[in-house]
Design a protein around this motif. Structure first.
Motif, PDB file in Angstrom:
ATOM      1  N   VAL A   1       0.825   0.257   1.920  1.00  0.00           N
ATOM      2  CA  VAL A   1       1.543   1.560   1.712  1.00  0.00           C
ATOM      3  C   VAL A   1       1.302   2.075   0.157  1.00  0.00           C
ATOM      4  O   VAL A   1       0.661   1.572  -0.424  1.00  0.00           O
ATOM      5  CB  VAL A   1       3.108   1.371   1.694  1.00  0.00           C
ATOM      6  CG1 VAL A   1       3.493   0.885   3.130  1.00  0.00           C
ATOM      7  CG2 VAL A   1       3.399   0.464   0.676  1.00  0.00           C
TER       8      VAL A   1
ATOM      9  N   GLU B   1      -4.020   6.361   0.374  1.00  0.00           N
ATOM     10  CA  GLU B   1      -4.508   6.373  -0.964  1.00  0.00           C
ATOM     11  C   GLU B   1      -3.657   7.384  -1.628  1.00  0.00           C
ATOM     12  O   GLU B   1      -3.619   8.593  -1.436  1.00  0.00           O
ATOM     13  CB  GLU B   1      -5.925   6.621  -0.928  1.00  0.00           C
ATOM     14  CG  GLU B   1      -6.955   5.797  -0.231  1.00  0.00           C
ATOM     15  CD  GLU B   1      -6.697   4.365  -0.720  1.00  0.00           C
ATOM     16  OE1 GLU B   1      -6.852   4.032  -1.842  1.00  0.00           O
ATOM     17  OE2 GLU B   1      -6.942   3.495  -0.011  1.00  0.00           O
ATOM     18  N   THR B   2      -3.128   6.701  -2.806  1.00  0.00           N
ATOM     19  CA  THR B   2      -2.114   7.669  -3.717  1.00  0.00           C
ATOM     20  C   THR B   2      -2.759   8.609  -4.215  1.00  0.00           C
ATOM     21  O   THR B   2      -2.063   9.790  -4.268  1.00  0.00           O
ATOM     22  CB  THR B   2      -1.543   6.402  -4.653  1.00  0.00           C
ATOM     23  OG1 THR B   2      -0.718   5.377  -4.059  1.00  0.00           O
ATOM     24  CG2 THR B   2      -0.616   7.307  -5.530  1.00  0.00           C
TER      25      THR B   2
ATOM     26  N   ARG C   1      -6.942 -11.944  -1.973  1.00  0.00           N
ATOM     27  CA  ARG C   1      -8.144 -10.857  -1.501  1.00  0.00           C
ATOM     28  C   ARG C   1      -9.453 -11.243  -2.183  1.00  0.00           C
ATOM     29  O   ARG C   1     -10.493 -10.786  -1.581  1.00  0.00           O
ATOM     30  CB  ARG C   1      -7.524  -9.501  -2.075  1.00  0.00           C
ATOM     31  CG  ARG C   1      -6.436  -9.021  -1.260  1.00  0.00           C
ATOM     32  CD  ARG C   1      -6.294  -7.548  -2.033  1.00  0.00           C
ATOM     33  NE  ARG C   1      -4.973  -7.068  -1.603  1.00  0.00           N
ATOM     34  CZ  ARG C   1      -4.205  -6.197  -2.200  1.00  0.00           C
ATOM     35  NH1 ARG C   1      -4.858  -5.786  -3.579  1.00  0.00           N
ATOM     36  NH2 ARG C   1      -3.186  -5.848  -1.909  1.00  0.00           N
TER      37      ARG C   1
HETATM   38  N1  LIG Z   1      -5.325   2.208  -3.254  1.00  0.00           N
HETATM   39  C1  LIG Z   1      -4.137   2.102  -2.642  1.00  0.00           C
HETATM   40  C2  LIG Z   1      -3.525   0.697  -2.875  1.00  0.00           C
HETATM   41  C3  LIG Z   1      -2.440   0.695  -1.873  1.00  0.00           C
HETATM   42  C4  LIG Z   1      -1.813  -0.866  -2.061  1.00  0.00           C
HETATM   43  O1  LIG Z   1      -2.395  -1.768  -2.460  1.00  0.00           O
HETATM   44  N2  LIG Z   1      -0.399  -0.828  -1.935  1.00  0.00           N
HETATM   45  C5  LIG Z   1       0.311  -2.355  -1.815  1.00  0.00           C
HETATM   46  C6  LIG Z   1       1.540  -2.125  -2.400  1.00  0.00           C
HETATM   47  S1  LIG Z   1       1.510  -1.772  -4.174  1.00  0.00           S
HETATM   48  C7  LIG Z   1       0.294  -2.835  -0.493  1.00  0.00           C
HETATM   49  O2  LIG Z   1       0.503  -1.967   0.598  1.00  0.00           O
HETATM   50  N3  LIG Z   1       0.122  -4.095  -0.335  1.00  0.00           N
HETATM   51  C8  LIG Z   1       0.312  -4.710   1.030  1.00  0.00           C
HETATM   52  C9  LIG Z   1      -0.489  -5.924   1.220  1.00  0.00           C
HETATM   53  O3  LIG Z   1      -1.628  -6.348   0.269  1.00  0.00           O
HETATM   54  O4  LIG Z   1      -0.383  -6.567   2.193  1.00  0.00           O
HETATM   55  C10 LIG Z   1      -3.334   3.056  -3.040  1.00  0.00           C
HETATM   56  O5  LIG Z   1      -3.426   3.645  -4.265  1.00  0.00           O
HETATM   57  O6  LIG Z   1      -2.462   3.832  -2.289  1.00  0.00           O
END
Ligand SMILES: N[C@@H](CCC(=O)N[C@@H](CS)C(=O)NCC(=O)O)C(=O)O
Length: 217
Positions: free
Chosen positions: A62, A74-75, A126
């Motif tokens: 998200v 992507e934010t 990761r």
């Molecule tokens: N580059 C993406 C990163 C999104 C991201 O990493 N979101 C995290 C929450 S802060 C997530 O959904 N993590 C779920 C996971 O890793 O399973 C953005 O900027 O939107």
């Protein structure tokens, strides 16, 4: 532009999770008065990896924003889209390519550098499987979060807002990242006081206060 805006105002569905970076776009959705439905993705149940959610965002992350034109992830992309479909919000400049690029530059830094430093705390798998390596990269997080935010503290944040007098899409994004600092081992009030002040300024905005109380507790 108008037709895009009318389409996008209807049926915006926003996927978020508490404590996530989705907060940045969520604040903007609220502040521009968009007509949207927020859908919580339950990380506790690993819902982000479910077939249902991966059909929405194959990255399993998200935020995601469903629009009538398609899904956005992507934010930085979501923030730019929202600012442009609501141009009266003046969250990005209409006719200033250099300032617009500076906004993108700042947001790209948050996305690709600061957020990634933060992810080393809870998402280290990761990058590594080895338990010793995992502990080592986790241990580095207070240092790397402070170092990456130091650039913001010492200059990128012009004050009172990131781009100076004008509030832009950089501000909710910085807030969403900066609220992780204490949990990441950095005492912002002590070490990064200008970022801490910016955080307080953001919290004084009704949309931020409401979302923090209702969705990001
Ligand atoms: N580059 C993406 C990163 C999104 C991201 O990493 N979101 C995290 C929450 S802060 C997530 O959904 N993590 C779920 C996971 O890793 O399973 C953005 O900027 O939107």
């Amino acid at each position: 532009m108008l037709s895009i805006r009318l389409e996008a105002q209807v049926n915006l569905i926003f996927y978020y999770s508490p404590n996530s970076i989705a907060l940045a776009a969520h604040i903007v959705l609220d502040e521009i008065g968009a007509d949207y439905t927020a859908v919580k993705v339950d990380f506790g149940q690993n819902e982000q990896q479910s077939g249902h959610f991966k059909a929405i965002n194959p990255k399993g992350r998200v935020p995601a924003l469903a629009t009538e034109c398609g899904i956005l992830t992507e934010t930085p992309a979501i923030l730019t889209y929202l600012a442009q479909i609501f141009p009266e919000s003046t969250l990005v400049p209409a006719n200033n390519p250099f300032l617009f690029a500076k906004i993108q530059e700042f947001n790209a830094y948050l996305c690709a550098t600061v957020h990634v430093a933060h992810a080393h705390k809870n998402r280290g798998r990761r990058w590594v499987d080895d338990e010793v390596a995992l502990a080592a990269i986790r241990k580095k997080v207070p240092e790397s979060m402070e170092a990456t935010c130091r650039l913001i503290e010492d200059g990128l944040l012009q004050g009172p807002w990131v781009m100076g007098e004008h509030y832009t899409i950089c501000d909710p994004y910085l807030f969403a990242v900066a609220r992780w600092l204490e949990a990441d081992g950095v005492d912002a009030t002590l070490r990064l006081p200008r970022i801490a002040e910016h955080r307080a300024r953001m919290l004084a905005r009704p949309a931020t206060a409401r979302l923090m109380a209702e969705c990001y507790v």
